[in-house]
Design an enzyme around this catalytic site. Structure first.
Site, PDB file in Angstrom:
ATOM      1  N   HIS A 158      37.401  65.830  -8.168  1.00 15.21           N
ATOM      2  CA  HIS A 158      38.101  67.109  -7.990  1.00 15.21           C
ATOM      3  C   HIS A 158      37.327  67.995  -7.002  1.00 15.21           C
ATOM      4  O   HIS A 158      37.893  68.543  -6.060  1.00 15.21           O
ATOM      5  CB  HIS A 158      38.262  67.802  -9.352  1.00 15.21           C
ATOM      6  CG  HIS A 158      38.724  69.228  -9.275  1.00 15.21           C
ATOM      7  ND1 HIS A 158      40.025  69.602  -9.508  1.00 15.21           N
ATOM      8  CD2 HIS A 158      38.057  70.364  -8.959  1.00 15.21           C
ATOM      9  CE1 HIS A 158      40.135  70.916  -9.348  1.00 15.21           C
ATOM     10  NE2 HIS A 158      38.944  71.405  -9.008  1.00 15.21           N
ATOM     11  N   GLU A 159      36.005  68.115  -7.220  1.00  6.64           N
ATOM     12  CA  GLU A 159      35.187  68.950  -6.325  1.00  6.64           C
ATOM     13  C   GLU A 159      35.199  68.394  -4.905  1.00  6.64           C
ATOM     14  O   GLU A 159      35.219  69.150  -3.933  1.00  6.64           O
ATOM     15  CB  GLU A 159      33.746  69.055  -6.840  1.00  6.64           C
ATOM     16  CG  GLU A 159      33.600  69.682  -8.222  1.00  6.64           C
ATOM     17  CD  GLU A 159      34.290  71.032  -8.334  1.00  6.64           C
ATOM     18  OE1 GLU A 159      34.351  71.756  -7.329  1.00  6.64           O
ATOM     19  OE2 GLU A 159      34.797  71.360  -9.418  1.00  6.64           O
TER      20      GLU A 159
HETATM   21 ZN    ZN Z   1      38.381  73.272  -8.380  1.00  4.84          ZN
END
Ligand code: ZN
Length: 417
Positions: free
Chosen positions: A278-279
């Site tokens: 996600h990051e």
């Molecule tokens: Zn985020």
């Protein structure tokens, strides 16, 4: 006359507080919609009744404190102006030195002390409640240390900004917002560049990820995403909070992906990889650069509007009771009041943009890991650990949520399964 205005402002604030209390505690319905009962997004599926009760109670308090905080700050600025306190600070500063730079520093010191004392009860309540509900694990001494660090960091930043801004106001009577904006661009970029290496370490310890086996897995994922891979940091947060988090910060050579150690302690490797993916999604889609560009554009609109409103107020009869002149430092509370109101008013738009980016980062994580199941587990654990609401009231979502609600995030992953 002075006290009449002050009392009106206080009465208005109390009325607003009661209205928000009614909205959050009586009116808003945060129950999960019928059609999602029994799905992975239903908190009753992954939490016990005590946890459900704690979330319900804590969210209401936290949301109320959020909505009380911004207008409380406005009330402070207004009272400092209307009661002639700002003019008094300016006089004290003029007595100390005849140099403007020193006068600005002295004014800001008294102003910051007053602001600190006025807002302290609100900050303390937030800290106390998060302690009572076992989110914060910080001792009072540790919390106070952060408050004092905050005070000095803000003081230094305010001094650097307002010494320059008030010099510009003196020089360019009505057009100060143009040079101010032009200078704000390199300033913003510089602050973003030094944030991870200068400011963040004042509060917490940062170090490269300790778990080397996990690091190898993350680096493999990063190389799959074509990310230069020396950017994963761990931060020691467990002595402050039980909540979990991870984020991307900084720009250029200082940009890094940061994981709270609480996240490393509570999630298994697959779940951590989902969070990392996600990051990386933020990183790959260059959200920091879009964010910076958006911020610079907002500064332009904000400074222009601020100059317009300040000039309009200063040209009215009686404004001399509040400040000695628009380009004198005693007008600072007015500048901050207008800025803070504009910032609050623009927050729904900013949050909306951020929620869109978060959704894209979630999608990216699914694409990278092919593991929505771990994603769902991650979101359930995040909800539990941070006592966050799955389905917040509409106004809370609009003004407070820079991430989609957990209901939306889990629903999205269920669709991908
Ligand atoms: Zn985020």
């Amino acid at each position: 006359m002075k006290t009449k205005w002050a009392l009106r402002a206080i009465a208005g604030y109390v009325l607003f507080g009661l209205l928000m209390y009614w909205y959050l505690f009586r009116f808003a319905n945060t129950a999960i919609p019928e059609q999602y009962r029994g799905t992975a997004a239903d908190p009753a599926i992954f939490m016990n009744s005590r946890e459900l009760y704690l979330i319900e109670a804590y969210s209401k308090i936290r949301n109320l404190l959020f909505f009380l905080s911004a207008p409380y700050e406005w009330l402070f600025y207004f009272l400092v102006l209307a009661l002639g306190i700002s003019k008094m600070f300016e006089k004290w500063a003029a007595e100390v030195s005849r140099f403007r730079v020193i006068q600005t520093a002295v004014y800001l010191f008294w102003f910051s002390i007053a602001s600190f004392l006025f807002t302290f009860p609100m900050s303390f309540l937030s800290y106390r409640f998060s302690k009572v509900y076992h989110i914060s694990t910080q001792t009072f001494t540790g919390w106070m240390k952060d408050e004092v660090t905050d005070f000095w960091v803000n003081f230094v930043i305010m001094f650097a900004v307002f010494a320059v801004l008030y010099a510009l106001m003196k020089k360019y009577r009505y057009k100060w917002w143009i040079p101010a904006w032009l200078l704000s661009i390199p300033y913003t970029v510089f602050m973003m560049f030094i944030q991870p290496v200068v400011i963040d370490p004042l509060y917490n310890d940062f170090y490269p990820l300790k778990d080397k086996a996990l690091e190898a897995k993350i680096l493999a994922l990063a190389s799959k995403a074509h990310i230069p891979a020396d950017h994963v940091y761990e931060v020691n947060m467990s002595e402050k909070t039980n909540a979990l988090n991870a984020y991307v910060t900084g720009i250029g050579a200082n940009s890094r992906i940061v994981l709270w150690d609480t996240t490393l302690n509570r999630l298994n490797d697959k779940e951590i990889l989902f969070v990392m993916a996600h990051e990386m999604g933020h990183y790959v889609e260059k959200h920091i650069y879009f964010g910076t560009a958006g911020y610079i554009l907002m500064m332009l609109i904000g400074l222009w509007l601020n100059a317009k409103i300040m000039n309009a107020i200063a040209s009215r009869k009686g404004s001399g009771r509040w400040m000695t002149g628009i380009s004198n430092i005693s007008s600072l509370p007015l500048f901050l009041l207008i800025s803070s109101v504009l910032l609050f008013a623009s927050s729904p738009l900013v949050n909306w943009g951020s929620r869109y980016e978060e959704l894209r980062a979630d999608r990216y994580a699914v694409k990278m890991t092919h593991d929505p199941k771990s994603g769902i587990q991650t979101f359930q654990i995040l909800t539990k650990a941070g006592l966050s609401e799955v389905n917040p009231p509409l106004l809370v979502k609009i003004f407070r949520y820079d991430h989609p609600t957990m209901l939306e995030r889990i629903r999205m992953l269920e669709g991908e399964k």
